[in-house]
Write a protein that holds these residues in place. Structure first.
Motif, short mmCIF file in Angstrom:
data_model
loop_
_atom_site.label_atom_id
_atom_site.label_comp_id
_atom_site.label_asym_id
_atom_site.label_seq_id
_atom_site.Cartn_x
_atom_site.Cartn_y
_atom_site.Cartn_z
N ALA A 239 0.81 -1.21 0.00
CA ALA A 239 0.00 0.00 0.00
C ALA A 239 0.85 1.27 0.00
O ALA A 239 0.44 2.29 -0.55
CB ALA A 239 -0.95 -0.01 1.19
N ASP A 240 2.05 1.20 0.59
CA ASP A 240 2.92 2.38 0.63
C ASP A 240 3.78 2.53 -0.63
O ASP A 240 4.63 3.40 -0.71
CB ASP A 240 3.81 2.35 1.87
CG ASP A 240 4.80 1.19 1.89
OD1 ASP A 240 4.88 0.43 0.90
OD2 ASP A 240 5.50 1.04 2.91
N GLY A 241 3.57 1.66 -1.62
CA GLY A 241 4.28 1.75 -2.88
C GLY A 241 5.53 0.89 -2.99
O GLY A 241 6.08 0.73 -4.08
N ARG A 242 5.98 0.32 -1.86
CA ARG A 242 7.14 -0.56 -1.93
C ARG A 242 6.79 -1.77 -2.76
O ARG A 242 5.70 -2.33 -2.63
CB ARG A 242 7.57 -1.03 -0.53
CG ARG A 242 8.27 0.02 0.28
CD ARG A 242 8.71 -0.52 1.61
NE ARG A 242 7.49 -0.89 2.36
CZ ARG A 242 7.46 -1.69 3.41
NH1 ARG A 242 8.56 -2.24 3.86
NH2 ARG A 242 6.33 -1.96 4.02
N GLU A 243 7.70 -2.17 -3.62
CA GLU A 243 7.44 -3.36 -4.43
C GLU A 243 8.58 -4.35 -4.31
O GLU A 243 9.72 -3.97 -4.10
CB GLU A 243 7.11 -3.03 -5.88
CG GLU A 243 8.10 -2.23 -6.64
CD GLU A 243 7.59 -1.97 -8.06
OE1 GLU A 243 7.97 -2.74 -8.97
OE2 GLU A 243 6.83 -1.01 -8.24
N PHE B 267 4.71 -15.06 2.89
CA PHE B 267 5.19 -15.45 4.22
C PHE B 267 6.68 -15.79 4.18
O PHE B 267 7.45 -15.36 5.03
CB PHE B 267 4.43 -16.67 4.74
CG PHE B 267 3.06 -16.40 5.28
CD1 PHE B 267 2.60 -15.13 5.55
CD2 PHE B 267 2.21 -17.46 5.53
CE1 PHE B 267 1.32 -14.90 6.06
CE2 PHE B 267 0.93 -17.26 6.05
CZ PHE B 267 0.49 -15.97 6.31
N ALA B 268 7.08 -16.57 3.20
CA ALA B 268 8.47 -17.03 3.11
C ALA B 268 9.46 -15.90 2.84
O ALA B 268 10.64 -16.02 3.19
CB ALA B 268 8.59 -18.08 2.00
N HIS B 269 8.98 -14.79 2.27
CA HIS B 269 9.87 -13.70 1.92
C HIS B 269 9.60 -12.41 2.70
O HIS B 269 10.12 -11.35 2.35
CB HIS B 269 9.79 -13.43 0.41
CG HIS B 269 10.35 -14.55 -0.39
ND1 HIS B 269 9.57 -15.59 -0.85
CD2 HIS B 269 11.61 -14.81 -0.80
CE1 HIS B 269 10.34 -16.44 -1.51
NE2 HIS B 269 11.58 -16.00 -1.49
N GLY B 270 8.80 -12.49 3.73
CA GLY B 270 8.60 -11.34 4.61
C GLY B 270 7.80 -10.19 4.05
O GLY B 270 7.97 -9.05 4.46
N ILE B 271 6.90 -10.48 3.13
CA ILE B 271 5.99 -9.43 2.63
C ILE B 271 5.01 -9.12 3.76
O ILE B 271 4.31 -10.00 4.25
CB ILE B 271 5.22 -9.91 1.37
CG1 ILE B 271 6.17 -10.33 0.26
CG2 ILE B 271 4.22 -8.86 0.91
CD1 ILE B 271 6.83 -9.24 -0.50
N VAL C 147 0.51 -7.96 -8.21
CA VAL C 147 -0.59 -7.86 -7.26
C VAL C 147 -0.34 -6.68 -6.34
O VAL C 147 0.79 -6.45 -5.91
CB VAL C 147 -0.81 -9.15 -6.44
CG1 VAL C 147 -1.25 -10.30 -7.32
CG2 VAL C 147 0.41 -9.53 -5.65
N HIS C 148 -1.39 -5.92 -6.10
CA HIS C 148 -1.33 -4.78 -5.18
C HIS C 148 -1.97 -5.20 -3.87
O HIS C 148 -3.00 -5.90 -3.87
CB HIS C 148 -2.08 -3.58 -5.76
CG HIS C 148 -1.40 -2.98 -6.95
ND1 HIS C 148 -0.60 -1.88 -6.85
CD2 HIS C 148 -1.40 -3.35 -8.24
CE1 HIS C 148 -0.13 -1.58 -8.05
NE2 HIS C 148 -0.60 -2.47 -8.92
N LEU C 149 -1.37 -4.78 -2.76
CA LEU C 149 -1.89 -5.11 -1.45
C LEU C 149 -2.65 -3.91 -0.90
O LEU C 149 -2.21 -2.77 -1.04
CB LEU C 149 -0.76 -5.52 -0.52
CG LEU C 149 0.16 -6.62 -1.07
CD1 LEU C 149 1.23 -6.99 -0.06
CD2 LEU C 149 -0.64 -7.85 -1.48
#
Length: 107
Positions: free
Chosen positions: A9-13, A29-33, A100-102
């Motif tokens: 949501a803050d634009g980090r991709e 989960f495995a990559h800390g998103i 995908v956008h969160l």
């Protein structure tokens, strides 16, 4: 492996290289998103892994099940035409490059 880009949501991709068959939630989960919670552990019973799938690629996904549609009724952020649950989307070669956008909140 399938490359999928998650945009928070803050634009980090972050683009992940996901093993075929893994759900987008498992990979997150495995990559800390941090934008996905998945309170139910990926059982399609909570709606806290809500995401917005790249609109022009929706047709490449299997249609949502009745259970997924029911869970999407209770998501915390705005439900849109391209809303899906990340636990229900499995990485596959035909999804290479998917974005995908969160949403800004899951709870």
């Amino acid at each position: 492996m399938t490359h999928v880009t998650y945009i928070e949501a803050d634009g980090r991709e972050q683009t992940l290289d996901i093993q075929e068959g893994w759900s987008l939630l498992q990979a997150a989960f495995a990559h800390g998103i941090s934008g996905l919670i998945g309170e139910c552990g990926g059982a399609c019973s909570c709606g806290t892994c809500h995401c917005y799938v790249q609109q022009d690629r929706l047709q490449e996904l299997p249609p949502p099940s009745a259970g997924e549609l029911e869970m999407l009724e209770f998501v915390a952020s705005e439900r849109r035409d391209n809303s899906r649950l990340a636990c229900q989307i499995r990485a596959a070669s035909h999804l290479e490059g998917l974005v995908v956008h969160l949403p800004d909140t899951q709870t």
